[in-house]
Scaffold this motif. Structure first.
Motif, short mmCIF file in Angstrom:
data_model
loop_
_atom_site.label_atom_id
_atom_site.label_comp_id
_atom_site.label_asym_id
_atom_site.label_seq_id
_atom_site.Cartn_x
_atom_site.Cartn_y
_atom_site.Cartn_z
N GLN A 143 0.83 -1.21 0.00
CA GLN A 143 0.00 0.00 0.00
C GLN A 143 0.86 1.26 0.00
OE1 GLN A 143 -2.64 -0.38 3.35
NE2 GLN A 143 -3.84 -2.02 2.40
N ASP A 144 1.94 1.24 0.78
CA ASP A 144 2.86 2.38 0.82
C ASP A 144 3.50 2.60 -0.56
OD1 ASP A 144 2.32 2.76 3.49
OD2 ASP A 144 4.12 1.72 4.19
N ILE A 145 3.88 1.49 -1.20
CA ILE A 145 4.50 1.59 -2.52
C ILE A 145 3.50 2.11 -3.53
CG2 ILE A 145 5.56 0.29 -4.40
CD1 ILE A 145 6.76 -1.56 -2.27
N GLU A 146 2.25 1.63 -3.45
CA GLU A 146 1.20 2.10 -4.36
C GLU A 146 1.02 3.61 -4.26
OE1 GLU A 146 -2.11 -0.30 -3.18
OE2 GLU A 146 -1.81 -1.74 -4.81
N LYS A 147 1.03 4.13 -3.03
CA LYS A 147 0.89 5.58 -2.84
C LYS A 147 2.06 6.33 -3.46
CE LYS A 147 0.56 9.17 0.71
NZ LYS A 147 0.56 9.45 2.17
N ALA A 148 3.29 5.84 -3.22
CA ALA A 148 4.47 6.51 -3.77
C ALA A 148 4.48 6.45 -5.29
CB ALA A 148 5.73 5.85 -3.20
N VAL A 149 4.04 5.32 -5.85
CA VAL A 149 4.01 5.16 -7.30
C VAL A 149 2.98 6.11 -7.91
CG1 VAL A 149 3.28 3.57 -9.13
CG2 VAL A 149 4.95 2.84 -7.42
N ARG A 150 1.82 6.24 -7.27
CA ARG A 150 0.81 7.16 -7.79
C ARG A 150 1.35 8.59 -7.82
NH1 ARG A 150 -2.50 10.68 -5.20
NH2 ARG A 150 -4.06 11.63 -6.56
N GLN A 151 2.05 8.99 -6.76
CA GLN A 151 2.63 10.33 -6.74
C GLN A 151 3.65 10.50 -7.86
OE1 GLN A 151 4.11 10.27 -2.71
NE2 GLN A 151 2.26 11.20 -1.87
N ALA A 152 4.48 9.48 -8.06
CA ALA A 152 5.48 9.54 -9.14
C ALA A 152 4.81 9.65 -10.49
CB ALA A 152 6.38 8.31 -9.08
N GLN A 153 3.71 8.90 -10.69
CA GLN A 153 2.97 8.97 -11.95
C GLN A 153 2.48 10.38 -12.24
OE1 GLN A 153 0.17 5.39 -11.29
NE2 GLN A 153 -0.05 5.95 -13.42
N GLU A 154 1.85 10.99 -11.24
CA GLU A 154 1.27 12.31 -11.45
C GLU A 154 2.35 13.35 -11.74
OE1 GLU A 154 -1.60 12.24 -12.08
OE2 GLU A 154 -2.84 11.11 -10.69
N ILE A 155 3.45 13.26 -11.03
CA ILE A 155 4.54 14.21 -11.24
C ILE A 155 5.16 13.99 -12.62
CG2 ILE A 155 6.84 14.91 -10.46
CD1 ILE A 155 5.86 14.35 -7.59
N ALA A 156 5.37 12.72 -13.01
CA ALA A 156 5.95 12.44 -14.33
C ALA A 156 5.02 12.89 -15.44
CB ALA A 156 6.25 10.95 -14.45
N HIS A 157 3.70 12.71 -15.27
CA HIS A 157 2.74 13.23 -16.25
C HIS A 157 2.94 14.74 -16.44
CE1 HIS A 157 0.09 10.05 -17.54
NE2 HIS A 157 -0.17 9.65 -16.31
N ALA A 158 3.09 15.45 -15.32
CA ALA A 158 3.26 16.91 -15.38
C ALA A 158 4.57 17.29 -16.06
CB ALA A 158 3.19 17.49 -13.97
N VAL A 159 5.64 16.54 -15.78
CA VAL A 159 6.93 16.83 -16.43
C VAL A 159 6.81 16.64 -17.94
CG1 VAL A 159 9.34 16.15 -16.63
CG2 VAL A 159 8.28 16.28 -14.37
N ASN A 160 6.17 15.56 -18.36
CA ASN A 160 6.02 15.32 -19.80
C ASN A 160 5.12 16.36 -20.46
OD1 ASN A 160 7.74 13.15 -19.82
ND2 ASN A 160 6.13 11.61 -19.68
N TYR A 161 4.14 16.84 -19.72
CA TYR A 161 3.29 17.94 -20.20
C TYR A 161 4.13 19.20 -20.45
CZ TYR A 161 -0.10 21.81 -19.38
OH TYR A 161 -0.84 22.97 -19.43
N VAL A 162 5.02 19.50 -19.53
CA VAL A 162 5.93 20.65 -19.68
C VAL A 162 6.85 20.45 -20.88
CG1 VAL A 162 7.88 21.85 -18.60
CG2 VAL A 162 5.85 21.31 -17.26
N ARG A 163 7.38 19.26 -21.03
CA ARG A 163 8.28 18.99 -22.16
C ARG A 163 7.56 19.16 -23.49
NH1 ARG A 163 10.36 13.15 -20.70
NH2 ARG A 163 11.91 13.44 -22.36
N ALA A 164 6.30 18.71 -23.54
CA ALA A 164 5.53 18.81 -24.78
C ALA A 164 5.31 20.26 -25.19
CB ALA A 164 4.19 18.10 -24.62
N ILE A 165 5.04 21.14 -24.21
CA ILE A 165 4.88 22.56 -24.52
C ILE A 165 6.24 23.19 -24.81
CG2 ILE A 165 4.12 24.80 -23.63
CD1 ILE A 165 2.12 23.28 -21.88
#
Length: 480
Positions: A143-165
């Motif tokens: 469960q702890d890993i799932e939470k950390a992975v979800r946070q990493a996913q959301e942050i990585a999505h945002a980084v790729n969004y920035v790269r695309a712009i």
């Protein structure tokens, strides 16, 4: 694309297996072919799919090692047609606290900028499924890993969004179209609002820095204000300000033609603000975050501002212009002054591709770190590599203040060759006062001209991970 955690490999798709140096054994493979040296790799075929063994070197192991290894593995498999990829941690239970860094690297490694390529030249496949094998572990740890992975996913999505712009050229991203991106983002997030100041409003309300820098271009400047109000927030807001010069010719003090095409990346500080706001709102963090983007195009022309001009910025401070190519600090002055007066923040960050001098001082892989709070600077410096956005501290001081003292205005916008990154930071400090403040000069790492293990050439999204992780840590400690 979602990330799935599982305790054993399902036998589907392709797999990345991490290998410690000197501990690889497989019949038919010699140590000369592969022994697990850091970021080396070996492709092996099985009846069910392919295994890419990626070396992680020897101890001590860092989070960034796993981030790079996972990114390299995913990038390599995608190039040969993979769609469903598993990261296998079952042989390394001690690495489970770093699974989120590996997921982040995998997602960043999966991004490609192909907007303007012919269809036949585009990659035919994308990462559709990412799985992580943890081995047999307790459900509470899972469960702890799932939470950390979800946070990493959301942050990585945002980084790729920035790269695309960030990778889009200046004929597609102007101050106006960048403001449209902010409006689109706010439309997707319930707790996020946006306000855009056009040229007329900027002139009326005294944003003399931003309007002067943008006067030489047919594309008018914009000030973009994003306001995120997380549920349950009860403290003073965090203010994040970004420089977004959508193209920087240097203006009247025009730049050399060589590499001027890269000046589409002079907007990366402002793009990072979009990404930070995106990630914080995706995560639903319980804080108030205000993002301000100072957007302009710096061009020569009949209306362009000139060396020798004296500008009056928001709030009244005056600037003597000695070089129109030192425009970033001028637009940031307006944005910082407005943000601090309007929102009374408890903490201020600014991000800007501000000075070539910073690259000369510390190279292209680290950003320059300046702050008027030693404790914040110390923490960010020590954690920055783990967060994926490495920093190096640089000084403020009276000698830099003296270098930008003007005979005819409050300050001049350049202070000579010596300590150029430091005099630029001292300039910004004039508009900050005593508010806790961090300035990141991201001129070096904001874009890259060669591939990194988990990044292709182009915009990197630098600063998003660093600031989001810092805010999350402060919230966890209940110190924000």
């Amino acid at each position: 694309m979602n990330v799935h955690l599982q305790k054993a490999f399902s036998g589907r798709g392709d797999k990345v297996v991490f290998v410690e140096e000197g501990k690889f054994q497989k019949e038919g493979v010699s140590t000369q072919e592969f022994e697990g040296k850091k970021l080396s790799s070996l492709l092996w075929r099985e009846p069910w799919g392919r295994i890419l063994y990626v070396g992680i070197g020897g101890p001590p192991f860092r989070r960034d090692t796993l981030r790079k290894a996972a990114g390299l593995g995913v990038k390599s498999l995608l190039k040969i047609g993979a769609r469903d990829i598993t990261l296998d941690f079952s042989n390394y239970p001690d690495f489970l606290p770093h699974v989120d860094a590996a997921v982040e690297g995998a997602m960043l490694g999966s991004y490609r900028f192909e907007e303007f390529k012919e269809e036949k030249a585009k990659r035919k496949n994308n990462l559709e499924e990412l799985r992580v094998v943890t081995g047999e572990i307790a459900d509470s740890l899972l469960q702890d890993i799932e939470k950390a992975v979800r946070q990493a996913q959301e942050i990585a999505h945002a980084v790729n969004y920035v790269r695309a712009i960030g990778n889009m050229p200046a004929n597609y991203i102007t101050p106006e179209t960048l403001s449209q991106k902010a409006v689109e983002l706010a439309g997707k997030r319930k707790a996020l609002s946006v306000e855009v100041f056009d040229k007329e409003r900027l002139e009326k309300e005294g944003f003399g820095g931003l309007t002067s820098v943008g006067k030489g271009s047919a594309n008018e400047p914009r000030l973009i204000v994003l306001d995120y109000r997380g549920e349950g927030c009860n403290s003073r807001p965090v203010l994040v300000v970004g420089k977004a010069i959508t193209f920087d010719s240097g203006g009247i003090s025009i730049k050399p033609g060589e590499h001027m095409d890269e000046m589409k990346y002079d907007k990366m500080g402002g793009c990072a603000v979009l990404g930070i706001v995106d990630a914080v709102s995706r995560l639903g963090l319980p804080l108030r975050l205000v993002g301000i983007i100072a957007a302009a195009e710096n061009m020569p022309g009949g209306h362009a501002y000139r060396p020798g001009d004296i500008l009056r910025t928001y709030g009244g401070k005056t600037v003597e212009v000695l070089n129109t190519d030192a425009e970033g600090r001028i637009v940031l002055a307006d944005a910082l002054a407005y943000g601090i007066e309007k929102f009374n923040p408890g903490l201020v960050f600014d991000l800007a591709t501000l000075t070539g001098a910073c690259i000369v001082a510390i190279g292209k892989q680290k950003a320059g770190l300046f702050s008027n709070r030693e404790d914040i600077a110390e923490f960010l410096w020590k954690k920055s590599e783990d967060y994926g956005d490495p920093l190096w501290p640089l000084p403020l001081g009276e000698e830099f203040d003296e270098a930008i003292t003007s005979d005819v205005a409050v300050v001049k916008n350049v202070g000579g060759r010596e300590g150029g990154a430091c005099t630029a930071a001292s300039f910004l400090r004039k508009w900050v006062g005593d508010v806790p403040w961090v300035h990141l000069d991201i001129a070096g790492p904001a874009w890259i001209t060669k591939e990194y293990p988990y990044l292709e050439k182009g915009a990197t999204g630098f600063g998003v991970r660093l600031i989001c992780r810092y805010l999350m840590k402060r919230l966890e400690e209940k110190s924000l």
